[in-house]
Scaffold this active site. Sequence first.
Site, mmCIF file in Angstrom:
data_model
loop_
_atom_site.group_PDB
_atom_site.id
_atom_site.type_symbol
_atom_site.label_atom_id
_atom_site.label_comp_id
_atom_site.label_asym_id
_atom_site.label_seq_id
_atom_site.Cartn_x
_atom_site.Cartn_y
_atom_site.Cartn_z
ATOM 1 N N PRO A 174 -3.787 31.079 19.336
ATOM 2 C CG PRO A 174 -5.291 32.794 19.449
ATOM 3 C CD PRO A 174 -5.033 31.708 19.195
ATOM 4 C CB CYS A 175 0.145 35.047 22.173
ATOM 5 S SG CYS A 175 -0.779 36.582 22.225
ATOM 6 C CG LEU A 176 -1.502 31.741 27.044
ATOM 7 C CD1 LEU A 176 -0.803 31.316 28.196
ATOM 8 C CD2 LEU A 176 -2.890 30.788 26.707
ATOM 9 C CB SER A 177 -1.356 38.748 25.399
ATOM 10 O OG SER A 177 -0.332 38.376 26.273
ATOM 11 C CB SER A 178 -5.345 36.664 21.979
ATOM 12 O OG SER A 178 -5.347 35.359 22.307
#
Length: 271
Positions: A174-178
């Site tokens: 998943p995207c790094l913001s997670s």
Amino acid sequence: MTIEQKLAQLKTLFSQMDQALIAYSGGIDSTLVAKIARDVLEDRALAITAVSPSLLPEELEDAKVQAAQIGITHELVETREMDNLNYTSNPINRCYFCKSELHDTLKPIALKQGYPYVVDGVNADDLQDYRPGIQAAKERGARSPLAEVGMSKMEVRQLSRHLGLPWWDKPAQPCLSSRFPYGEEITIAKLQRVGRAEVYLRKQGYNNLRVRSDGNTARIELPPEQIKAFVLATDLSQLVQIFQDYGFACVTLDLEGYRSGKLNRVLSQQS
């Protein structure tokens, strides 16, 4: 229902669409969707990858390679979710603003180029988790073929393997913001240091992992069965120095091990 039957249903869905634009991240779900769309629609299928600081450069390269291998036309588009304070402030519905930006970018492209449908890689399991981004996509008319035929994540892997896709066992990314607890501001510098730390560990042979960021502390999550071997095999002082060079002050190891969606536990605790 067998995966062969679900594959037949997916092919029927795409044949009814006539043309489709795929929101293509390069993950196993959206790549399977892109593969089937290409098989059914041929040059009437288009895969577009959104490029932003929350996408690892290595993941972008994987997406390019996979798209070339399945033969689908592949384009890149820049998204600007980092310009939205509703996103960077990292509220519990952060993903809503991310997917809003994504589909607000893709829908005009689809309309301009004559694609009546934008589809994504949401699977049936995703519907059981807290995924505010799914709502944003639905509000903008996106379709989720895998979820529509009830295909689980395990079945996605099974079908990918059945179709001969070499990345069928690729870990979820998943995207790094997670990697950040809700409420911690997301910046490009923070995304980059988390990304570099995870790439470093993957190069050491640890593929299924997360590096969570909590302020200036990095928390490494590995599968529980790998923790002991990791501690014994790793030069810990060297690891700490490398992570500090990336911008972290402290490095910790989560003794519970990697669990997908762990940061969402705070939501159930608050309810």
